[in-house]
Design a protein around this motif. Structure first.
Motif, PDB file in Angstrom:
ATOM      1  N   GLY A   1       0.784  -1.376   0.348  1.00  0.00           N
ATOM      2  CA  GLY A   1      -0.018  -0.227  -0.326  1.00  0.00           C
ATOM      3  C   GLY A   1       0.675   1.168   0.095  1.00  0.00           C
ATOM      4  O   GLY A   1       0.561   2.552   0.062  1.00  0.00           O
ATOM      5  N   MET A   2       2.163   1.208   0.099  1.00  0.00           N
ATOM      6  CA  MET A   2       3.317   2.696   0.025  1.00  0.00           C
ATOM      7  C   MET A   2       3.618   3.072  -1.260  1.00  0.00           C
ATOM      8  O   MET A   2       4.610   2.978  -1.677  1.00  0.00           O
ATOM      9  N   SER A   3       2.702   2.403  -2.160  1.00  0.00           N
ATOM     10  CA  SER A   3       3.114   2.907  -3.573  1.00  0.00           C
ATOM     11  C   SER A   3       1.832   2.925  -4.570  1.00  0.00           C
ATOM     12  O   SER A   3       0.850   2.458  -4.373  1.00  0.00           O
ATOM     13  N   VAL A   4       1.658   3.779  -5.234  1.00  0.00           N
ATOM     14  CA  VAL A   4       1.338   4.768  -6.151  1.00  0.00           C
ATOM     15  C   VAL A   4       1.368   4.564  -7.724  1.00  0.00           C
ATOM     16  O   VAL A   4       2.336   4.467  -8.683  1.00  0.00           O
ATOM     17  N   LYS A   5       0.369   4.787  -8.463  1.00  0.00           N
ATOM     18  CA  LYS A   5       0.987   4.740  -9.625  1.00  0.00           C
ATOM     19  C   LYS A   5       0.096   5.922 -10.723  1.00  0.00           C
ATOM     20  O   LYS A   5      -0.662   5.986 -10.290  1.00  0.00           O
ATOM     21  N   LEU A   6       1.490   6.196 -11.515  1.00  0.00           N
ATOM     22  CA  LEU A   6       1.473   7.589 -12.356  1.00  0.00           C
ATOM     23  C   LEU A   6       1.591   7.716 -13.391  1.00  0.00           C
ATOM     24  O   LEU A   6       2.208   6.580 -14.163  1.00  0.00           O
ATOM     25  N   ARG A   7       0.555   8.514 -14.716  1.00  0.00           N
ATOM     26  CA  ARG A   7       0.792   8.695 -15.631  1.00  0.00           C
ATOM     27  C   ARG A   7       2.431   9.173 -16.264  1.00  0.00           C
ATOM     28  O   ARG A   7       2.774   9.944 -15.182  1.00  0.00           O
ATOM     29  N   CYS A   8       2.653   9.243 -16.879  1.00  0.00           N
ATOM     30  CA  CYS A   8       3.857   9.186 -17.142  1.00  0.00           C
ATOM     31  C   CYS A   8       4.174  10.683 -17.273  1.00  0.00           C
ATOM     32  O   CYS A   8       4.604  10.962 -18.860  1.00  0.00           O
TER      33      CYS A   8
ATOM     34  N   ALA B   1       0.960  14.693 -13.463  1.00  0.00           N
ATOM     35  CA  ALA B   1       0.401  14.463 -12.717  1.00  0.00           C
ATOM     36  C   ALA B   1       1.170  13.895 -11.526  1.00  0.00           C
ATOM     37  O   ALA B   1       0.725  13.687 -10.231  1.00  0.00           O
ATOM     38  N   LEU B   2       2.581  13.756 -11.712  1.00  0.00           N
ATOM     39  CA  LEU B   2       2.837  14.226 -10.817  1.00  0.00           C
ATOM     40  C   LEU B   2       3.523  15.246  -9.469  1.00  0.00           C
ATOM     41  O   LEU B   2       2.697  14.859  -8.037  1.00  0.00           O
ATOM     42  N   ALA B   3       2.582  16.318 -10.096  1.00  0.00           N
ATOM     43  CA  ALA B   3       2.682  17.745  -9.950  1.00  0.00           C
ATOM     44  C   ALA B   3       1.382  17.084  -8.727  1.00  0.00           C
ATOM     45  O   ALA B   3       0.727  17.698  -7.453  1.00  0.00           O
ATOM     46  N   ALA B   4      -0.221  16.950  -9.503  1.00  0.00           N
ATOM     47  CA  ALA B   4      -0.778  16.599  -8.755  1.00  0.00           C
ATOM     48  C   ALA B   4      -0.991  15.543  -7.638  1.00  0.00           C
ATOM     49  O   ALA B   4      -1.565  16.001  -6.246  1.00  0.00           O
ATOM     50  N   TRP B   5      -0.531  15.336  -7.931  1.00  0.00           N
ATOM     51  CA  TRP B   5      -0.242  13.565  -6.524  1.00  0.00           C
ATOM     52  C   TRP B   5       0.529  14.489  -5.621  1.00  0.00           C
ATOM     53  O   TRP B   5       0.106  14.389  -4.355  1.00  0.00           O
ATOM     54  N   TRP B   6       1.806  14.973  -5.930  1.00  0.00           N
ATOM     55  CA  TRP B   6       2.465  15.525  -4.592  1.00  0.00           C
ATOM     56  C   TRP B   6       1.604  16.787  -3.922  1.00  0.00           C
ATOM     57  O   TRP B   6       1.617  17.226  -2.879  1.00  0.00           O
ATOM     58  N   GLN B   7       0.470  17.505  -4.325  1.00  0.00           N
ATOM     59  CA  GLN B   7      -0.398  18.330  -3.766  1.00  0.00           C
ATOM     60  C   GLN B   7      -0.944  17.516  -3.118  1.00  0.00           C
ATOM     61  O   GLN B   7      -1.323  18.186  -1.651  1.00  0.00           O
ATOM     62  N   ALA B   8      -1.414  16.539  -3.107  1.00  0.00           N
ATOM     63  CA  ALA B   8      -2.886  16.294  -2.522  1.00  0.00           C
ATOM     64  C   ALA B   8      -1.835  15.262  -1.026  1.00  0.00           C
ATOM     65  O   ALA B   8      -2.597  15.715  -0.567  1.00  0.00           O
ATOM     66  N   VAL B   9      -0.747  14.742  -1.660  1.00  0.00           N
ATOM     67  CA  VAL B   9      -0.601  14.388  -1.029  1.00  0.00           C
ATOM     68  C   VAL B   9       0.247  15.216   0.570  1.00  0.00           C
ATOM     69  O   VAL B   9      -0.182  14.896   1.379  1.00  0.00           O
ATOM     70  N   SER B  10       1.452  16.397  -0.359  1.00  0.00           N
ATOM     71  CA  SER B  10       1.353  17.310   0.812  1.00  0.00           C
ATOM     72  C   SER B  10       0.662  17.776   1.822  1.00  0.00           C
ATOM     73  O   SER B  10       1.057  18.847   2.389  1.00  0.00           O
ATOM     74  N   THR B  11      -0.705  17.916   1.176  1.00  0.00           N
ATOM     75  CA  THR B  11      -1.471  18.625   1.898  1.00  0.00           C
ATOM     76  C   THR B  11      -2.728  17.891   2.694  1.00  0.00           C
ATOM     77  O   THR B  11      -3.137  18.539   3.234  1.00  0.00           O
ATOM     78  N   ARG B  12      -2.370  16.830   2.782  1.00  0.00           N
ATOM     79  CA  ARG B  12      -2.920  15.510   3.547  1.00  0.00           C
ATOM     80  C   ARG B  12      -3.220  16.668   4.755  1.00  0.00           C
ATOM     81  O   ARG B  12      -4.145  16.151   5.540  1.00  0.00           O
ATOM     82  N   SER B  13      -1.716  16.345   5.674  1.00  0.00           N
ATOM     83  CA  SER B  13      -1.395  16.479   7.296  1.00  0.00           C
ATOM     84  C   SER B  13      -0.770  17.905   7.359  1.00  0.00           C
ATOM     85  O   SER B  13      -0.674  18.414   8.504  1.00  0.00           O
TER      86      SER B  13
END
Length: 54
Positions: free
Chosen positions: A15-22, A26-38
């Protein structure tokens, strides 16, 4: 890693992995979502990993 091994990787990562579009977006959107969770959940007395190993 070959794409046909991705399911094995997901099991290994437990569960500590995610598949992103290349795509950079996609990377920027994932990072934004992860970095604002906490946001706001780490108190002022929180010690970073670097501080802990000084």
């Amino acid at each position: 890693m070959p794409s046909h091994r991705f399911a094995d990787w997901i099991r290994f990562a437990d569960g500590m992995s995610v598949k992103l579009r290349c795509e950079r977006e996609a990377l920027a959107a994932w990072w934004q979502a992860v970095s604002t969770r906490s946001t706001g959940t780490i108190g002022r007395d929180h010690q970073t990993v670097c501080e802990a190993f000084k």
